[in-house]
Design an enzyme around this catalytic site. Structure first.
Site, PDB file in Angstrom:
ATOM      1  N   GLU A   3      -4.269  92.953 134.568  1.00 21.70           N
ATOM      2  CA  GLU A   3      -5.187  92.982 133.331  1.00 21.70           C
ATOM      3  C   GLU A   3      -4.344  92.045 132.061  1.00 21.70           C
ATOM      4  O   GLU A   3      -3.959  92.736 131.126  1.00 21.70           O
ATOM      5  CB  GLU A   3      -5.317  94.375 132.876  1.00 21.70           C
ATOM      6  CG  GLU A   3      -6.163  95.050 133.895  1.00 21.70           C
ATOM      7  CD  GLU A   3      -6.857  96.393 133.104  1.00 21.70           C
ATOM      8  OE1 GLU A   3      -6.160  96.975 132.217  1.00 21.70           O
ATOM      9  OE2 GLU A   3      -7.723  96.986 133.668  1.00 21.70           O
ATOM     10  N   TYR A  69     -15.417  99.357 134.675  1.00 14.89           N
ATOM     11  CA  TYR A  69     -15.471 100.779 134.354  1.00 14.89           C
ATOM     12  C   TYR A  69     -17.068 101.077 133.730  1.00 14.89           C
ATOM     13  O   TYR A  69     -17.674 100.662 132.982  1.00 14.89           O
ATOM     14  CB  TYR A  69     -14.636 101.310 133.131  1.00 14.89           C
ATOM     15  CG  TYR A  69     -13.135 101.579 133.642  1.00 14.89           C
ATOM     16  CD1 TYR A  69     -12.822 102.683 134.340  1.00 14.89           C
ATOM     17  CD2 TYR A  69     -12.329 100.343 133.745  1.00 14.89           C
ATOM     18  CE1 TYR A  69     -11.489 102.745 135.077  1.00 14.89           C
ATOM     19  CE2 TYR A  69     -11.145 100.337 134.474  1.00 14.89           C
ATOM     20  CZ  TYR A  69     -10.660 101.649 134.826  1.00 14.89           C
ATOM     21  OH  TYR A  69      -9.632 101.674 135.453  1.00 14.89           O
ATOM     22  N   GLU A  95      -9.505  97.368 140.576  1.00 19.06           N
ATOM     23  CA  GLU A  95      -9.610  98.683 139.701  1.00 19.06           C
ATOM     24  C   GLU A  95     -10.901  98.772 139.110  1.00 19.06           C
ATOM     25  O   GLU A  95     -11.707  98.018 138.718  1.00 19.06           O
ATOM     26  CB  GLU A  95      -8.646  98.487 138.389  1.00 19.06           C
ATOM     27  CG  GLU A  95      -8.514  99.554 137.612  1.00 19.06           C
ATOM     28  CD  GLU A  95      -7.458  99.431 136.567  1.00 19.06           C
ATOM     29  OE1 GLU A  95      -6.328  99.041 136.765  1.00 19.06           O
ATOM     30  OE2 GLU A  95      -7.814  99.788 135.359  1.00 19.06           O
ATOM     31  N   TRP A 132      -9.446 103.615 140.411  1.00 19.68           N
ATOM     32  CA  TRP A 132      -8.248 104.050 139.502  1.00 19.68           C
ATOM     33  C   TRP A 132      -8.651 105.905 139.051  1.00 19.68           C
ATOM     34  O   TRP A 132      -9.788 106.027 139.080  1.00 19.68           O
ATOM     35  CB  TRP A 132      -8.550 103.338 137.887  1.00 19.68           C
ATOM     36  CG  TRP A 132      -7.487 103.760 136.821  1.00 19.68           C
ATOM     37  CD1 TRP A 132      -7.751 104.528 135.854  1.00 19.68           C
ATOM     38  CD2 TRP A 132      -6.219 103.181 136.881  1.00 19.68           C
ATOM     39  NE1 TRP A 132      -6.587 104.643 135.276  1.00 19.68           N
ATOM     40  CE2 TRP A 132      -5.745 103.829 135.932  1.00 19.68           C
ATOM     41  CE3 TRP A 132      -5.267 102.436 137.867  1.00 19.68           C
ATOM     42  CZ2 TRP A 132      -4.366 103.443 135.561  1.00 19.68           C
ATOM     43  CZ3 TRP A 132      -4.018 102.280 137.614  1.00 19.68           C
ATOM     44  CH2 TRP A 132      -3.394 102.687 136.421  1.00 19.68           C
ATOM     45  N   ASP A 138      -0.689 115.135 134.925  1.00 13.56           N
ATOM     46  CA  ASP A 138       0.308 115.852 134.034  1.00 13.56           C
ATOM     47  C   ASP A 138       0.543 115.381 132.975  1.00 13.56           C
ATOM     48  O   ASP A 138       0.554 116.238 131.760  1.00 13.56           O
ATOM     49  CB  ASP A 138       1.657 115.755 135.066  1.00 13.56           C
ATOM     50  CG  ASP A 138       1.676 116.741 136.316  1.00 13.56           C
ATOM     51  OD1 ASP A 138       0.630 117.686 136.217  1.00 13.56           O
ATOM     52  OD2 ASP A 138       2.460 116.640 137.165  1.00 13.56           O
TER      53      ASP A 138
END
Length: 197
Positions: A3, A69, A95, A132, A138
């Site tokens: 990217e 996306y 991705e 992705w 977490d």
């Protein structure tokens, strides 16, 4: 080079890739060259910069990275990618997410209809992909109180795999369904192709 942002293709990225390809090929001396993915400008979305053959990195088994996306990238990016493919440039979607371009920070909703359009396009063009992200969020949960929509696993998912639906998060069910479709799809018609260049 994952990217690249405000980086010029001709003066920065292409020379970087040329040096990288030479170093990999020097260590990859058998008869079966590994495929090398080359990042493209603007978060791996300006794939059209390599449409002119003079802009491409010389060599074999080279592919150019495309990221999308689905909540933020649609027809315009697909059109640029289609023009790139039409010029004979091999692409790999290294991705993607059925989320906002930020990965669905704080659990924003997924955009499955737009993701379906992308998957139909990838199938039609025989483009492989990686979703992705294989993560249980977490960090995001600890810092923001909620998992990103793009984290495929729920917090505490076992590290050794075998994940049932209870361990899936966000767009993971959708990603799994697309993996299953690919596994059960009839073979694509064979096309005579030269080596990837």
């Amino acid at each position: 080079y994952n990217e690249p942002l405000a980086v010029d293709w001709t003066s920065v990225l292409k020379p970087y890739h040329e040096e990288l390809v030479a170093a990999i090929r020097a260590a990859d001396s058998d008869a079966h060259e590994n495929v090398i993915l080359l990042g493209t400008p603007n978060w791996d979305q300006d794939v059209h910069v390599v449409i002119p053959s003079s802009a491409r990195v010389a060599g074999t088994n080279l592919m150019y990275s495309l990221h999308f996306y689905s909540c933020g990238h649609g027809d315009d990016l697909r059109s640029r990618a289609q023009a790139t493919l039409a010029a004979g440039v091999p692409l790999f979607v290294s991705e993607w997410g059925a989320t906002e371009p930020d990965g669905g920070i704080e659990g924003t909703p997924a955009c499955y209809g737009s993701a379906d359009a992308w998957h139909a396009w990838m199938r039609a063009n025989q483009i492989s992909w990686a979703a992705w992200k294989l993560d249980d969020c977490d960090y995001e949960i600890d810092h923001y109180g909620v998992a990103d929509t793009s984290c495929l696993l729920a917090q505490g998912a076992p590290l050794d795999g075998g994940w049932t639906d209870q361990w899936l998060n966000g767009h993971a069910q959708y990603v799994a369904s697309k993996l299953r479709e690919g596994a059960t799809a009839p073979p694509a018609p064979t096309r005579r192709r030269s080596r990837i260049t």
